[in-house]
Design a protein around this motif. Structure first.
Motif, short mmCIF file in Angstrom:
data_model
loop_
_atom_site.label_atom_id
_atom_site.label_comp_id
_atom_site.label_asym_id
_atom_site.label_seq_id
_atom_site.Cartn_x
_atom_site.Cartn_y
_atom_site.Cartn_z
N CYS A 93 0.53 6.80 3.48
CA CYS A 93 0.68 5.39 3.17
C CYS A 93 1.94 4.81 3.82
O CYS A 93 1.93 3.69 4.33
N PRO B 292 -6.34 -0.85 2.79
CA PRO B 292 -7.45 -1.40 2.00
C PRO B 292 -8.22 -2.53 2.67
O PRO B 292 -9.35 -2.82 2.25
N ARG C 234 -7.17 1.77 -5.76
CA ARG C 234 -5.91 2.28 -5.25
C ARG C 234 -5.96 2.35 -3.73
O ARG C 234 -6.99 2.70 -3.15
N ASN D 112 0.83 -1.21 0.00
CA ASN D 112 0.00 0.00 0.00
C ASN D 112 0.86 1.26 0.00
O ASN D 112 0.39 2.33 -0.40
N LEU E 134 -3.09 11.78 -7.92
CA LEU E 134 -3.97 10.76 -7.32
C LEU E 134 -4.38 11.10 -5.89
O LEU E 134 -5.09 10.33 -5.26
N GLY E 135 -3.91 12.22 -5.38
CA GLY E 135 -4.29 12.65 -4.03
C GLY E 135 -3.47 12.06 -2.92
O GLY E 135 -3.85 12.15 -1.75
N VAL F 153 -4.66 4.54 -1.83
CA VAL F 153 -4.85 5.91 -1.36
C VAL F 153 -6.32 6.28 -1.28
O VAL F 153 -6.69 7.27 -0.62
N ASP F 154 -7.19 5.51 -1.92
CA ASP F 154 -8.63 5.78 -1.86
C ASP F 154 -9.25 5.34 -0.54
O ASP F 154 -10.43 5.63 -0.29
N TYR F 155 -8.49 4.63 0.29
CA TYR F 155 -8.98 4.18 1.59
C TYR F 155 -8.40 5.07 2.69
O TYR F 155 -7.30 5.60 2.54
N CYS G 49 -4.73 4.74 3.79
CA CYS G 49 -4.17 3.83 2.78
C CYS G 49 -4.27 2.37 3.21
O CYS G 49 -3.44 1.54 2.80
N HIS H 138 -12.01 -0.22 -4.00
CA HIS H 138 -11.32 0.87 -4.68
C HIS H 138 -10.07 0.33 -5.36
O HIS H 138 -9.39 -0.57 -4.84
#
Length: 705
Positions: free
Chosen positions: A345, A634, A625, A169, A336-337, A627-629, A632, A623
């Motif tokens: 992360c 998942p 990626r 991650n 990607l933020g 980073v979407d959690y 980071c 998600h």
């Protein structure tokens, strides 16, 4: 497979040949008249630009989502033609190949002038190269993420962050110019067969650039000693047959320093662009490269106070080259933020105890662990090359104190005519050393492996030492003797656990060398038939490639279970499961997850990368990626139904669950055991379970093992 392996080896040679030719032609253009007058500068520029072309093409195609070998070779061939056309109209002295011939002749002269050092260096590097040919990738970071990134990008055709749970991650977001370079060594054969050789061009670049810096500091005669010594330094040569990127970073940075010193003395567009190229490659190789590159660029700009009307546009060109080659992964992360460094992360992957909070000195750095590092002499032992059990992570050796003396003296002892160059090199050595003491993680014996972070500083220190020796009037014989003793110390420290196949190969080479030494007729025959013998040798190497590939496939499981390159890994717990996939898995997609974390996923892809091995999440959000959690992480909101849907969507045939001793399997094991109509257990040992997902297997019409 014989034909496939033969074509793969030949295509790898073609790809490397195109890159080498492109680098050479670009160097001729950028160096101008100096290309014909300065073989050393031409060699350094050619290797640097070949690397830059490979990385640049990979970044461009990967960003567009069309990272394919056919496109890459077409672009490189087109670049070669573009570079070649103007040179054919106005070729350099001796024709386009004339400067290359001068490089070869000068290289042979240096080897003949220093035969003992040349043989020691060849033995050290050759033994590591043979180990790399006979063994699969075995080092920790290579298997954990460098090759995982390369192989996933090769399969997917892009440079998207690789998705996974801890620690992927975070490692999916690291800068990875090195992994782009490795792509060129894996894509032609679609395998890992030749990737252990991928760092040797940068190993050579590091040595040549070190010698070139020594020459810029005033070592007109002694610069080859700096080259040989850095090449045989244990912490350098030990990593030459791995996919760690520290040699890549070090070679790019020392090459950048060489061209920056030339630009400092006499501003030119070629030197500026080449310096920026090296800085960009280093900054994009790993996060460590960013402060190193900034420190070098800042020192050079601050000391270049004259002729700014000419220098200013050249600085812009250098910055543009550095940004294009070094900024992609940071810009991608921002888009990607994740922020440029994906700090959130990293803190999740490192865990709360080891997270690198923004303090100086940082938590778990050498300066933060004074008791462990100094009182227990771990720092001293690491530099002296005293390793711990099950580790070949070697430092510098007893010559560390000699190098420290050179580093201390270089800013002050080069004389008035070289004081700016000395100040640049000295500032870099000391900046890197202070940074290394205050920032990188060093706990749990990591300090032994972390000596590799100082490879650029070691190169610059060897360069400074050679320059100081020449300025102090050391006699050539004394210098030759001292250099040979230091090189032999490095060779003795390697203490290789040399595989049997490597020993057999060296025995054959020894026999051939002795026969040539004893027989003038044999030498004369070889000289008369050198072209035919070289062609026959190349043909023999290519024909032997499929046999070597068969051995590598056959021996892979044993090697992953029993051997290591730089330090022991935990692959021994999972090697038999990967071997089962190699034998029975075919090209079925694999979902892999480990307990407590997933450190090793890549080996399940197989020698020929025939299987896609991915982390498949168990939540409904799914998600793409990390980073979407939040944070980071998942692995949240477990849902067995969502997991089944995700497996089916990705056409997963195999589920590989692994665990370290003392940890339970992840909940996916319980879910699979509770659904015998959907999952069949095909392989099991205390650390691994491999299930077959029957719906996907049935749709593919594939029988079960």
């Amino acid at each position: 497979m014989f034909v496939v392996d033969l074509l793969g080896a030949a295509l790898t040679l073609v790809a490397m040949g195109f890159l080498a030719l492109g680098g050479y032609l670009a160097a001729l253009r950028l160096l101008g008249r100096d290309a014909g007058r300065d073989p050393l500068a031409l060699a350094v520029a050619s290797l640097l630009l070949a690397t830059a072309e490979a990385v640049g093409i990979g970044l461009l195609l990967g960003a567009l989502g069309v990272l394919r070998l056919s496109y890459a070779l077409a672009l490189q061939a087109g670049l070669v033609l573009v570079l070649l056309l103007p040179l054919r109209k106005a070729p350099p002295s001796g024709g386009i190949g004339g400067p290359a011939g001068r490089v070869a002749r000068r290289a042979w002269e240096v080897l003949r002038e220093h035969p003992a050092l040349a043989l020691v260096t060849l033995h050290a590097a050759g033994s590591e190269a043979l180990r790399g040919l006979f063994r699969p990738p075995l080092s920790w970071d290579s298997l954990m993420y460098h090759l995982l990134l390369t192989a996933t990008w090769l399969q997917e055709g892009n440079l998207s962050p690789v998705f996974g749970n801890i620690p992927i991650n975070y490692y999916g977001y690291v800068p990875a110019n090195g992994s782009v370079w490795f792509w060129w060594w894996m894509a032609p054969s679609h395998s890992e067969l030749w990737v252990n050789l991928a760092s040797f061009p940068q190993w050579a670049l590091l040595g040549l650039a070190t010698g070139a810096v020594a020459r810029e500091l005033g070592a007109r005669r002694f610069w080859p000693f700096a080259t040989f010594l850095v090449l045989v330094t244990p912490t350098v040569v030990r990593f030459a047959a791995t996919q760690y990127v520290d040699i890549f970073l070090g070679s790019a940075l020392v090459a950048a320093c060489f061209f920056a010193l030339r630009w400092l003395r006499e501003p030119s567009w070629g030197a500026a662009v080449l310096a920026g190229t090296g800085l960009g490659l280093a900054a994009g190789a790993k996060v460590l490269g960013v402060p190193y590159a900034l420190a070098l660029a800042g020192a050079v700009v601050l000391l270049a106070w004259n002729r700014w009307g000419r220098r200013a546009p050249q600085v812009v060109a250098a910055l543009l080259a550095a940004a294009l080659l070094g900024g992609y992964f940071y810009a991608r992360n921002i888009a990607l933020g994740a922020g440029p460094l994906a700090i959130e992360c990293e803190m999740t992957a490192s865990g709360p105890r080891n997270a690198n909070v923004p303090t100086i000195p940082r938590k778990n750095s050498i300066l933060d662990l004074t008791e462990e590092m100094f009182a227990q002499e771990k720092l001293l032992r690491a530099f002296l090359g005293i390793t711990r059990p099950q580790s070949l992570e070697l430092g510098v050796g007893p010559q560390a104190f000699v190098l420290l003396l050179a580093a201390l003296a270089v800013p002050f002892a080069l004389g008035r005519e070289r004081w700016r160059e000395g100040l640049v090199v000295g500032s870099q050595i000391w900046f890197e050393l202070v940074f290394w003491l205050a920032v990188p993680f060093a706990k749990n014996n990591h300090v032994y492996a972390n000596i590799r972070y100082l490879i650029p500083a070691l190169g610059l220190t060897f360069a400074a030492g050679a320059a100081l020796a020449e300025r102090r009037g050391v006699r050539d014989r004394w210098m030759e003797g001292v250099a040979l003793v230091l090189a032999l110390q490095g060779l003795l420290q390697l203490h290789m656990e040399m595989p049997t196949q490597v020993r057999k190969t060296i025995a054959v080479v020894d026999l051939v060398v002795v026969l040539f030494a004893l027989s003038p007729r044999l030498r004369a025959f070889a000289n008369r038939r050198r072209t035919a013998l070289a062609s026959a040798g190349l043909a023999a190497v290519l024909l032997a490639a499929p046999l070597l590939a068969r051995f590598r496939v056959w021996d892979r499981t044993r090697a992953l279970e029993q051997e290591f390159t730089t330090h022991a890994t935990s692959t021994r717990w999972f090697a038999k499961a990967w071997g089962w996939l190699e034998e029975h898995g075919g090209d079925g997609n694999v979902a892999a997850v480990g307990s407590p974390n997933s450190y090793f996923i890549y080996p399940g892809m197989g020698t020929y990368l025939e299987r896609e091995v991915r982390y498949v999440n168990f939540n409904r959000a799914d998600h793409p990626r990390a980073v979407d959690y939040p944070r980071c992480e998942p692995r949240v909101d477990p849902d067995p139904i969502a997991w089944l849907e995700n497996l089916n969507e990705r056409r997963i045939r195999w589920i590989h669950l692994s665990r370290y001793p003392g940890f339970p399997f992840q909940p996916e094991d319980r879910w699979a055991r509770g659904l015998p109509r959907l999952f069949a257990l095909r392989y099991s040992d205390p650390a691994n379970r491999i299930y077959e997902f029957l719906p996907v297997a049935a749709e593919a019409g594939q029988g079960s093992p």
